[in-house]
Design an enzyme around this catalytic site. Structure first.
Site, PDB file in Angstrom:
ATOM      1  N   GLY A   1       0.828  -1.210   0.000  1.00 19.29           N
ATOM      2  CA  GLY A   1       0.000   0.000   0.000  1.00 19.29           C
ATOM      3  C   GLY A   1       0.863   1.261   0.000  1.00 19.29           C
ATOM      4  O   GLY A   1       0.570   2.236  -0.701  1.00 19.29           O
ATOM      5  N   ASP A   2       1.935   1.247   0.765  1.00 19.36           N
ATOM      6  CA  ASP A   2       2.843   2.405   0.829  1.00 19.36           C
ATOM      7  C   ASP A   2       3.486   2.627  -0.543  1.00 19.36           C
ATOM      8  O   ASP A   2       3.664   3.770  -0.982  1.00 19.36           O
ATOM      9  CB  ASP A   2       3.941   2.160   1.867  1.00 19.36           C
ATOM     10  CG  ASP A   2       3.388   1.696   3.196  1.00 19.36           C
ATOM     11  OD1 ASP A   2       2.264   2.092   3.531  1.00 19.36           O
ATOM     12  OD2 ASP A   2       4.072   0.912   3.879  1.00 19.36           O
TER      13      ASP A   2
END
Ligand SMILES: Nc1ncnc2c1ncn2[C@@H]1O[C@H](COP(=O)(O)OP(=O)(O)O)[C@@H](O)[C@H]1O
Ligand SMILES: O=P(O)(O)OC[C@H]1O[C@](O)(COP(=O)(O)O)[C@@H](O)[C@@H]1O
Length: 303
Positions: free
Chosen positions: A248-249
């Site tokens: 996600g990052d």
């Protein structure tokens, strides 16, 4: 300049074993230590894309020193606030299932916090601050609001990747990007997202509530992008998942890094999906080469 903020960085200690038996002595097959913390992951992926950025946050003790040593990258400037406590170690157990124990993190003193906040005084309207991850338990939970206040005073823009009330409050301040996953979106609006129509309904709500762009990441089921005008779906890409921490990052880094260079929303979403997927298919944050390889497989449709 892009600044990332990681209030609670970590060393991610990843241990692999065939099966985990609770209440017994288990013997691992292998172990690895990676730098961790959501903002730091964003910084590292930006570094892979050769995008200059500065990492802010709190680091301390032998763990903080080790983390600093592993973050050597010509595109990443470290400007952490040194603290007396030890940076936490997060345990990720990869057996039949994945089990994570994310530590609480060290105490931050009032003086350390004041030194950290001074950094925001140098922001200008050209800057973007990416605020990611949890707040250490012993820090006032309003710290996100305090940072947002300072960012806005300087006319800088921001991206926020947090959950619950902190995210809800931040939406009204018009973040450039938010990226909840399915569980975080459901929790935000207290709904179960049972159908595709629900996902579209509540993903759109992020824009209605103030986000300029919103990605809803769906792990192995792809991702949705909502803009003021339209919405896109990225088809899932098949492959061997190695370590999905940081996927996600990586999406956030891929999107914001590309958007700030081109303002091309579709291209930014493609790089975001390639970056997230490439990290899921890598042991650590993805390399540029892996991102380019996956990019060839990204298919986006308008919905
Ligand atoms: N198992 C997987 N297979 C393929 N792609 C994945 C997988 N897990 C993550 N990804 C990619 O990474 C993105 C972010 O992953 P996700 O797990 O939804 O985010 P988060 O790490 O924030 O929970 C997904 O939208 C997808 O593009
Ligand atoms: O700040 P939190 O919520 O405790 O999360 C920290 C963890 O999140 C990570 O940054 C990974 O994040 P994601 O899996 O959500 O992308 C790890 O590196 C770290 O251990």
């Amino acid at each position: 300049m892009i600044y990332t903020v990681t209030l609670n960085p970590s060393l991610d200690f990843i241990t692999r074993l065939e099966t985990l038996t609770l209440g017994e002595t288990n013997r691992a097959d292998s172990e690895t230590i990676f730098p961790g913390g959501k903002g730091i992951n964003v910084s590292r992926l930006l570094g892979q894309l050769a995008i200059d950025n500065t990492a802010w946050g709190f680091l301390g003790g032998f763990t903080g020193q080790h983390l600093q040593n592993t973050l050597r990258d010509t595109h990443l400037t470290q400007d952490f606030t040194q603290i007396a406590g030890n940076t936490r170690i997060n345990l990720k157990i990869k057996a039949t299932n994945e089990t994570e124990i994310n530590a609480t993190g060290p105490a931050i003193t009032a003086q350390e916090l004041a030194i950290f906040f001074q950094k925001f005084d140098c922001l200008t309207h050209d800057d973007v601050v990416v605020l990611s991850g949890s707040v250490p338990k012993r820090l006032d939970s309003h710290v996100y609001q305090q940072m947002l206040h300072k960012i806005q005073l300087c006319g800088a823009r921001f991206v926020i990747d947090t959950t619950g009330q902190q995210l809800k409050t931040a939406l009204a301040d018009r973040p450039l990007l938010v990226k909840p996953n399915r569980r975080e979106l459901a929790q935000l609006y207290d709904t179960d997202l049972a159908t595709q129509a629900d996902l579209l309904r509540w993903g759109r709500q992020l824009i209605v509530d103030g986000a300029q762009h919103a990605i809803v990441s769906l792990a192995g089921e792809g991702a949705l992008l909502f803009t003021q005008q339209t919405q896109y779906f990225a088809k899932p890409i098949k492959g061997q998942v190695q370590n999905s921490a940081g996927a996600g990052d990586s999406m956030i880094a891929g999107f914001i890094g590309t958007w700030l260079q081109s303002e091309d929303v579709l291209e930014s979403f493609k790089i975001a999906v390639a970056s997230g997927t490439a990290t899921a298919f890598s042991n650590d944050i993805a390399t540029k080469q892996k991102i380019e390889e996956i990019y060839q497989q990204v298919i986006i449709t308008t919905i």
